[in-house]
Design a protein around this motif. Structure first.
Motif, short mmCIF file in Angstrom:
data_model
loop_
_atom_site.label_atom_id
_atom_site.label_comp_id
_atom_site.label_asym_id
_atom_site.label_seq_id
_atom_site.Cartn_x
_atom_site.Cartn_y
_atom_site.Cartn_z
N ASP A 84 71.30 14.31 29.47
CA ASP A 84 72.09 13.46 28.86
C ASP A 84 72.30 13.33 27.76
OD1 ASP A 84 69.98 11.95 28.41
OD2 ASP A 84 69.84 10.72 30.23
N ASP A 85 72.76 12.04 27.08
CA ASP A 85 72.62 11.92 25.54
C ASP A 85 71.29 11.28 24.93
OD1 ASP A 85 73.50 9.70 26.25
OD2 ASP A 85 75.01 9.36 25.15
N SER A 86 70.35 11.42 25.54
CA SER A 86 69.14 10.47 25.18
C SER A 86 68.20 11.51 24.29
CB SER A 86 68.26 10.22 26.47
OG SER A 86 67.91 11.37 27.00
N ASP A 87 67.42 10.96 23.64
CA ASP A 87 66.58 11.75 22.66
C ASP A 87 65.49 12.59 23.51
OD1 ASP A 87 67.74 10.49 20.24
OD2 ASP A 87 66.16 8.96 20.05
N ALA A 88 64.94 11.91 24.52
CA ALA A 88 64.21 12.82 25.32
C ALA A 88 64.84 14.00 26.21
CB ALA A 88 63.56 11.86 26.78
N ALA A 89 66.11 13.89 26.47
CA ALA A 89 66.80 14.91 26.98
C ALA A 89 66.69 16.31 25.95
CB ALA A 89 68.18 14.74 27.57
#
Length: 140
Positions: free
Chosen positions: A10-15
């Motif tokens: 997704d567009d998360s930092d973790a991804a």
């Protein structure tokens, strides 16, 4: 030897941390990035919806351009796929269909209401996967 990895995205930092980990730790592996689109989540504010039923069918998320940029920086190519359904089962079904050797994913993706209502995707994938799952923490 790991030959094919799946990176839920997704567009998360973790991804994106998971993508970077997969590309740097497994330089010889094929990497497939998969984004799960859940209609329920969109209804609870986790994504966008449109009045045009044909508009989103073939559209890819804006952050796929960033995925390509990360891969290009490492002189790597990645396959990208969009799957429909509740994220954890959709990710696991795609992992089975794609015959991956492992899954590398962020520890947390979207937050807020959608996360509370839908639960932890990373935990569900890790518990149900038949291949090893590496969970990468969100960067500080």
């Amino acid at each position: 030897m790991t030959r094919h990895l799946l990176v839920p995205m997704d567009d998360s930092d973790a991804a994106f941390a998971a993508l970077e980990h997969a590309l740097s730790t497994f330089p010889g592996a094929e990497v497939t990035v998969v984004h799960a689109v859940d209609d329920l989540e969109a209804g609870y504010g986790g994504g966008s919806t449109t009045d045009d039923p044909t508009a989103a069918d073939d559209a890819e998320p804006d952050f796929f351009a960033d995925v390509r940029a990360v891969a290009d920086e490492r002189a790597r190519s990645v396959e990208m796929a969009i799957v429909e359904g509740t994220p954890a089962p959709a990710i696991l079904e795609h992992a089975t269909a794609a015959d991956v050797d492992g899954i590398v994913m962020g520890s947390e993706g979207r937050s807020g209401v959608s996360r509370v209502l839908l639960g932890s995707v990373a935990e569900a994938v890790a518990r149900r996967s038949t291949v090893p799952v590496t969970i990468v923490p969100r960067p500080p």
